[in-house]
Design an enzyme around this catalytic site. Structure first.
Site, PDB file in Angstrom:
ATOM      1  N   ASP A  96       0.690  -1.193  -0.060  1.00  0.00           N
ATOM      2  CA  ASP A  96       0.049   0.093  -0.044  1.00  0.00           C
ATOM      3  C   ASP A  96       1.035   1.169  -0.083  1.00  0.00           C
ATOM      4  O   ASP A  96       2.084   1.139   0.096  1.00  0.00           O
ATOM      5  CB  ASP A  96      -1.033  -0.099   1.187  1.00  0.00           C
ATOM      6  CG  ASP A  96      -0.096   0.098   2.492  1.00  0.00           C
ATOM      7  OD1 ASP A  96       0.929   0.086   2.519  1.00  0.00           O
ATOM      8  OD2 ASP A  96      -0.858   0.018   3.518  1.00  0.00           O
ATOM      9  N   SER A  97       0.268   2.347  -0.005  1.00  0.00           N
ATOM     10  CA  SER A  97       1.097   3.609  -0.365  1.00  0.00           C
ATOM     11  C   SER A  97       1.630   4.189   1.115  1.00  0.00           C
ATOM     12  O   SER A  97       2.312   5.013   1.329  1.00  0.00           O
ATOM     13  CB  SER A  97       0.328   4.720  -1.116  1.00  0.00           C
ATOM     14  OG  SER A  97      -0.843   5.276  -0.011  1.00  0.00           O
ATOM     15  N   GLY A  98       0.947   3.839   2.421  1.00  0.00           N
ATOM     16  CA  GLY A  98       1.156   4.243   3.553  1.00  0.00           C
ATOM     17  C   GLY A  98       0.186   5.219   4.035  1.00  0.00           C
ATOM     18  O   GLY A  98       0.023   5.532   5.056  1.00  0.00           O
ATOM     19  N   GLY A  99      -0.713   5.858   2.913  1.00  0.00           N
ATOM     20  CA  GLY A  99      -1.608   6.867   3.274  1.00  0.00           C
ATOM     21  C   GLY A  99      -2.648   6.426   4.351  1.00  0.00           C
ATOM     22  O   GLY A  99      -2.735   7.084   5.409  1.00  0.00           O
ATOM     23  N   PHE A 100      -3.215   5.159   4.140  1.00  0.00           N
ATOM     24  CA  PHE A 100      -4.324   4.631   5.216  1.00  0.00           C
ATOM     25  C   PHE A 100      -3.846   4.789   6.650  1.00  0.00           C
ATOM     26  O   PHE A 100      -4.372   5.127   7.446  1.00  0.00           O
ATOM     27  CB  PHE A 100      -4.842   3.343   4.952  1.00  0.00           C
ATOM     28  CG  PHE A 100      -5.676   2.924   5.878  1.00  0.00           C
ATOM     29  CD1 PHE A 100      -7.014   3.443   5.520  1.00  0.00           C
ATOM     30  CD2 PHE A 100      -5.487   2.063   6.774  1.00  0.00           C
ATOM     31  CE1 PHE A 100      -8.089   2.683   6.539  1.00  0.00           C
ATOM     32  CE2 PHE A 100      -6.565   1.468   7.211  1.00  0.00           C
ATOM     33  CZ  PHE A 100      -8.009   1.807   7.318  1.00  0.00           C
ATOM     34  N   ASP A 138      -3.175   8.054  -1.201  1.00  0.00           N
ATOM     35  CA  ASP A 138      -4.485   8.385  -1.293  1.00  0.00           C
ATOM     36  C   ASP A 138      -4.836   9.176   0.024  1.00  0.00           C
ATOM     37  O   ASP A 138      -4.166   8.982   1.023  1.00  0.00           O
ATOM     38  CB  ASP A 138      -5.566   7.368  -1.850  1.00  0.00           C
ATOM     39  CG  ASP A 138      -5.643   6.275  -0.776  1.00  0.00           C
ATOM     40  OD1 ASP A 138      -4.503   6.069   0.059  1.00  0.00           O
ATOM     41  OD2 ASP A 138      -6.573   5.739  -0.557  1.00  0.00           O
ATOM     42  N   GLN A 149     -11.773   6.941  -4.645  1.00  0.00           N
ATOM     43  CA  GLN A 149     -12.139   7.108  -3.318  1.00  0.00           C
ATOM     44  C   GLN A 149     -13.674   7.779  -3.282  1.00  0.00           C
ATOM     45  O   GLN A 149     -14.493   7.274  -4.043  1.00  0.00           O
ATOM     46  CB  GLN A 149     -11.385   8.340  -2.599  1.00  0.00           C
ATOM     47  CG  GLN A 149     -10.022   7.818  -1.759  1.00  0.00           C
ATOM     48  CD  GLN A 149     -10.240   6.819  -0.749  1.00  0.00           C
ATOM     49  OE1 GLN A 149     -11.226   6.921  -0.110  1.00  0.00           O
ATOM     50  NE2 GLN A 149      -9.335   6.157  -0.324  1.00  0.00           N
ATOM     51  N   GLY A 201     -11.110   3.027   1.193  1.00  0.00           N
ATOM     52  CA  GLY A 201     -11.902   4.017   1.850  1.00  0.00           C
ATOM     53  C   GLY A 201     -13.236   3.345   2.576  1.00  0.00           C
ATOM     54  O   GLY A 201     -13.941   3.982   3.088  1.00  0.00           O
ATOM     55  N   ASP A 229      -7.562  -7.907   0.195  1.00  0.00           N
ATOM     56  CA  ASP A 229      -6.683  -8.060   1.288  1.00  0.00           C
ATOM     57  C   ASP A 229      -7.350  -8.061   2.527  1.00  0.00           C
ATOM     58  O   ASP A 229      -8.250  -7.124   2.694  1.00  0.00           O
ATOM     59  CB  ASP A 229      -5.516  -7.298   1.129  1.00  0.00           C
ATOM     60  CG  ASP A 229      -5.889  -5.730   1.824  1.00  0.00           C
ATOM     61  OD1 ASP A 229      -5.536  -5.662   2.920  1.00  0.00           O
ATOM     62  OD2 ASP A 229      -6.577  -4.933   0.925  1.00  0.00           O
ATOM     63  N   CYS A 253     -11.991 -29.812   7.585  1.00  0.00           N
ATOM     64  CA  CYS A 253     -10.775 -29.097   7.007  1.00  0.00           C
ATOM     65  C   CYS A 253      -9.652 -30.089   6.947  1.00  0.00           C
ATOM     66  O   CYS A 253      -9.307 -30.758   7.920  1.00  0.00           O
ATOM     67  CB  CYS A 253     -10.637 -27.846   8.090  1.00  0.00           C
ATOM     68  SG  CYS A 253      -9.077 -27.123   7.592  1.00  0.00           S
ATOM     69  N   CYS A 278      -6.503 -28.934   6.701  1.00  0.00           N
ATOM     70  CA  CYS A 278      -5.268 -28.203   7.229  1.00  0.00           C
ATOM     71  C   CYS A 278      -4.222 -29.022   8.285  1.00  0.00           C
ATOM     72  O   CYS A 278      -4.919 -29.878   8.774  1.00  0.00           O
ATOM     73  CB  CYS A 278      -5.347 -26.693   7.846  1.00  0.00           C
ATOM     74  SG  CYS A 278      -5.677 -26.787   9.235  1.00  0.00           S
ATOM     75  N   CYS A 281      -6.031 -28.843  11.773  1.00  0.00           N
ATOM     76  CA  CYS A 281      -7.083 -29.702  12.057  1.00  0.00           C
ATOM     77  C   CYS A 281      -6.865 -31.206  12.018  1.00  0.00           C
ATOM     78  O   CYS A 281      -7.535 -32.099  12.418  1.00  0.00           O
ATOM     79  CB  CYS A 281      -8.167 -29.252  11.022  1.00  0.00           C
ATOM     80  SG  CYS A 281      -8.986 -27.975  11.523  1.00  0.00           S
ATOM     81  N   HIS A 327      -4.594 -22.344  10.256  1.00  0.00           N
ATOM     82  CA  HIS A 327      -6.228 -22.935   9.842  1.00  0.00           C
ATOM     83  C   HIS A 327      -6.950 -21.705   9.176  1.00  0.00           C
ATOM     84  O   HIS A 327      -7.632 -22.066   8.217  1.00  0.00           O
ATOM     85  CB  HIS A 327      -6.805 -23.511  11.346  1.00  0.00           C
ATOM     86  CG  HIS A 327      -8.388 -23.287  11.009  1.00  0.00           C
ATOM     87  ND1 HIS A 327      -8.801 -24.591  10.302  1.00  0.00           N
ATOM     88  CD2 HIS A 327      -9.173 -22.531  11.129  1.00  0.00           C
ATOM     89  CE1 HIS A 327     -10.120 -24.336   9.962  1.00  0.00           C
ATOM     90  NE2 HIS A 327     -10.318 -23.138  10.613  1.00  0.00           N
TER      91      HIS A 327
HETATM   92 ZN   LIG Z   1      -7.904 -26.372   9.530  1.00  0.00          ZN
END
Ligand SMILES: [Zn+2]
Length: 346
Positions: free
Chosen positions: A60-64, A114, A159, A186, A236, A274, A276, A279, A305
């Site tokens: 990201d640009s750092g703005g947030f 932004d 935005q 935003g 994200d 699951c 994973c 699990c 998980h």
């Molecule tokens: Zn799992």
């Protein structure tokens, strides 16, 4: 994209993140700019080498974060002046500086600087900050185009706050600039979900279908599927990793709060459906014990998980796009998470 704020997915090594199927993650320029400093990372040969993640990295640009984490910040037409949350020193970030920092990191997908519009915010202020974002987007683009051989690409950000006309205006404006992808920023700042959905609709309408549309900072499994149905391609979110560290897990049976005393002698897996590592090898009782004892392994196993759950969800979503069956996943998740949400709130 899992979020690796400080050049690390908290509690997981990059090999595990790759093994879970992730080929892209997000790192926060703001944090890396303050510590260890982008020049150190450049010296290390870039972020990929520094953190040993061979796949793609979006920054990201750092703005947030300047807005959400700095006790002091001041916006001018030129950029943002803010105080470091680490040592209080004053730092100036402008569009050119944001591009330079992301280039030093060796980012594959960079974001324009932004402004972060608070919620709620009146129309005039929102319009002013949206226009400033557009001005900065042009400066970022100009700065990016002046680099002789840029390693990564640069995305624009829409935005417009929570106003339908400003969202549409911003989407039209930003999509008129030659970015290879467009983000919707935003949102998920405390607004009701109906408003968020409406704002996504206003933006998506004007963003070209053949370029990636990226919804920043969203969200729950249901939020994601909903936005995919609206035409969003990239996401994200800190939710899978952050929730894991707080003991809240996403499962095929809805939310599980591993702190709950009912699990103290429950020797079944966290999620029987699951596959994973967590699990397949550990019981709820053991995971609860680790969590209560604040053992570091708890964070690792629970994060693993939750990220596996998100990776599998996105696999299903990709398949459902081809099969035109997103509606089914949407209905399933609505039932699942409404049912268990209250219980987790306790
Ligand atoms: Zn799992």
């Amino acid at each position: 994209m899992p979020v690796g704020t400080q050049a690390s997915i908290k509690a997981l090594d990059p090999h595990t993140v790759s093994a879970l199927g992730f080929r892209i993650l997000l790192c926060n320029t703001y944090h890396l700019l303050l510590r260890p400093g982008t020049e150190i990372i450049k010296k290390a040969g870039g972020l990929h080498k520094f953190m040993n993640f061979p796949w793609l990295i979006l920054t990201d640009s750092g703005g947030f974060q300047v807005f959400s984490l700095s006790s002091f910040n001041k916006i001018t037409k030129e950029g943002i002046i803010f105080r470091s949350y680490l040592d209080g020193s004053e730092i100036f970030l402008n569009p050119e500086g944001a591009i330079l920092a992301q280039c030093e990191l060796g980012s594959d997908i960079m974001m324009v600087l932004d402004t972060c519009i608070p919620y709620p915010c009146d129309f005039e202020k929102t319009r002013e900050l949206t226009n400033l974002t557009h001005h900065w987007a042009e400066r970022c683009l100009e700065s990016y185009l002046s680099i002789s051989k840029p390693k990564g690409v640069l995305f624009g950000i829409v935005q417009g706050g929570m106003y339908e006309d400003l969202r549409s205006f911003s989407a039209r404006y930003v999509s008129s600039l030659p970015f290879p992808g467009y983000a919707i920023g935003g949102l998920s700042v405390g607004e009701p979900s109906e408003i968020r959905i409406k704002m996504i609709e206003c933006a998506v309408e004007h963003l070209p279908e053949e370029k990636p549309r990226y919804l920043m900072g969203v969200g729950t499994p249901l939020d994601i599927v909903e936005a995919v149905m609206q035409g969003v391609d990239m996401f994200d979110c800190v939710l899978p990793t952050r929730n894991a560290r707080r003991g809240t897990l996403f499962t095929s049976q809805g939310y599980v709060n591993i702190r709950n005393s009912r699990y103290k002698d429950d020797f079944s897996p966290l999620d029987p459906a699951c596959a994973c590592y967590t699990c397949r090898n550990f019981t709820k009782a053991y995971l609860r014990h680790l969590f209560q004892a604040k053992e570091l392994l708890a964070y690792t196993l629970l994060t693993l998980h939750n990220l596996y759950y998100y990776a599998k969800l996105m696999e299903r979503v990709r398949l459902a796009i081809y099969l035109d069956s997103l509606e089914l996943i949407y209905e399933e998740l609505t039932k699942l998470y409404q049912k268990t949400a209250e219980e987790v709130e306790e």
